[in-house]
Enzyme design. Structure first.
Site, short mmCIF file in Angstrom:
data_model
loop_
_atom_site.label_atom_id
_atom_site.label_comp_id
_atom_site.label_asym_id
_atom_site.label_seq_id
_atom_site.Cartn_x
_atom_site.Cartn_y
_atom_site.Cartn_z
N HIS A 61 40.38 22.37 43.52
CA HIS A 61 40.99 23.24 42.51
C HIS A 61 42.50 23.26 42.64
O HIS A 61 43.04 23.24 43.74
CB HIS A 61 40.44 24.67 42.63
CG HIS A 61 39.13 24.83 41.96
ND1 HIS A 61 39.00 25.35 40.70
CD2 HIS A 61 37.88 24.49 42.35
CE1 HIS A 61 37.73 25.33 40.35
NE2 HIS A 61 37.03 24.80 41.33
N PHE A 117 43.96 29.43 46.17
CA PHE A 117 43.45 30.66 45.56
C PHE A 117 42.69 30.28 44.30
O PHE A 117 43.21 29.55 43.46
CB PHE A 117 44.62 31.59 45.22
CG PHE A 117 44.22 32.84 44.50
CD1 PHE A 117 43.64 33.90 45.18
CD2 PHE A 117 44.42 32.96 43.13
CE1 PHE A 117 43.28 35.06 44.52
CE2 PHE A 117 44.07 34.12 42.46
CZ PHE A 117 43.49 35.17 43.16
N ALA A 154 38.60 32.93 38.30
CA ALA A 154 38.27 32.64 36.91
C ALA A 154 39.22 33.48 36.05
O ALA A 154 39.06 34.68 35.94
CB ALA A 154 36.82 33.00 36.63
N VAL A 155 40.24 32.84 35.50
CA VAL A 155 41.34 33.57 34.86
C VAL A 155 41.12 33.85 33.38
O VAL A 155 41.87 34.63 32.79
CB VAL A 155 42.69 32.84 35.05
CG1 VAL A 155 43.03 32.75 36.53
CG2 VAL A 155 42.68 31.46 34.40
#
Length: 167
Positions: free
Chosen positions: A67, A119, A122-123
């Protein structure tokens, strides 16, 4: 589900990126035999998550490491996957002020130094302020709590991606 995809390759081509840069999860789900409910986002998510959770900690860590940082250098250079670009833009992370960008960089660096992985949140649907607040609170977690939180967020991101792809 296999009726939608004649081959394993076609299935992996379509769903291999649901978990960031981790086609092995889709491969394992196909190889395990997809359940009847896998034609829906929730059903396919369950099949994929089963494989993710069954993997070793090292393999799950690999998914976390795949990620990108939020509002990070890859985003600035336009080097995110299409899915990550859309997700970060939906939260306005592509419109950070110089101060917000600096704070994200500071938090990204501190978080990775503490936990050894980026970090993950799920934004979609969150504001930059809410993301920063979440970031600031989670950087104080212990490693096991944060590993569990990050893997849960990865699963949530996968579900949101599948809901865009399937009914």
């Amino acid at each position: 589900m296999t009726g939608f995809f004649e081959t394993r390759d076609a299935f992996v081509a379509r769903f291999g990126g649901v978990f960031e840069h981790s086609p092995w999860i889709a491969e394992a789900a196909w190889d395990a035999g997809l359940p009847a409910g896998a034609g829906t986002a929730d059903g396919l998510h369950a099949a994929l998550v089963t494989q993710f959770r069954a993997a070793s900690r090292e393999k799950r860590l690999g998914v976390l490491l795949a990620h990108p940082d939020l509002a990070g250098r890859l985003a600035v250079r336009g080097e995110l996957t299409a899915e990550s670009t859309a997700e970060q833009a939906s939260a306005g992370l592509d419109k950070c002020t110089p101060e917000e960008y600096a704070r994200f960089q500071e938090l990204n660096d501190a978080y990775k130094a503490r936990f050894g992985f980026p970090f993950i949140l799920a934004v979609r649907g969150l504001t930059r302020a809410a993301i920063l607040e979440n970031f600031e609170s989670r950087v104080a977690n212990d490693t096991e709590t944060e590993f569990a939180t990050a893997t849960a967020q990865v699963e949530r991101i996968a579900l949101l991606r599948l809901k865009e792809m399937l009914p």
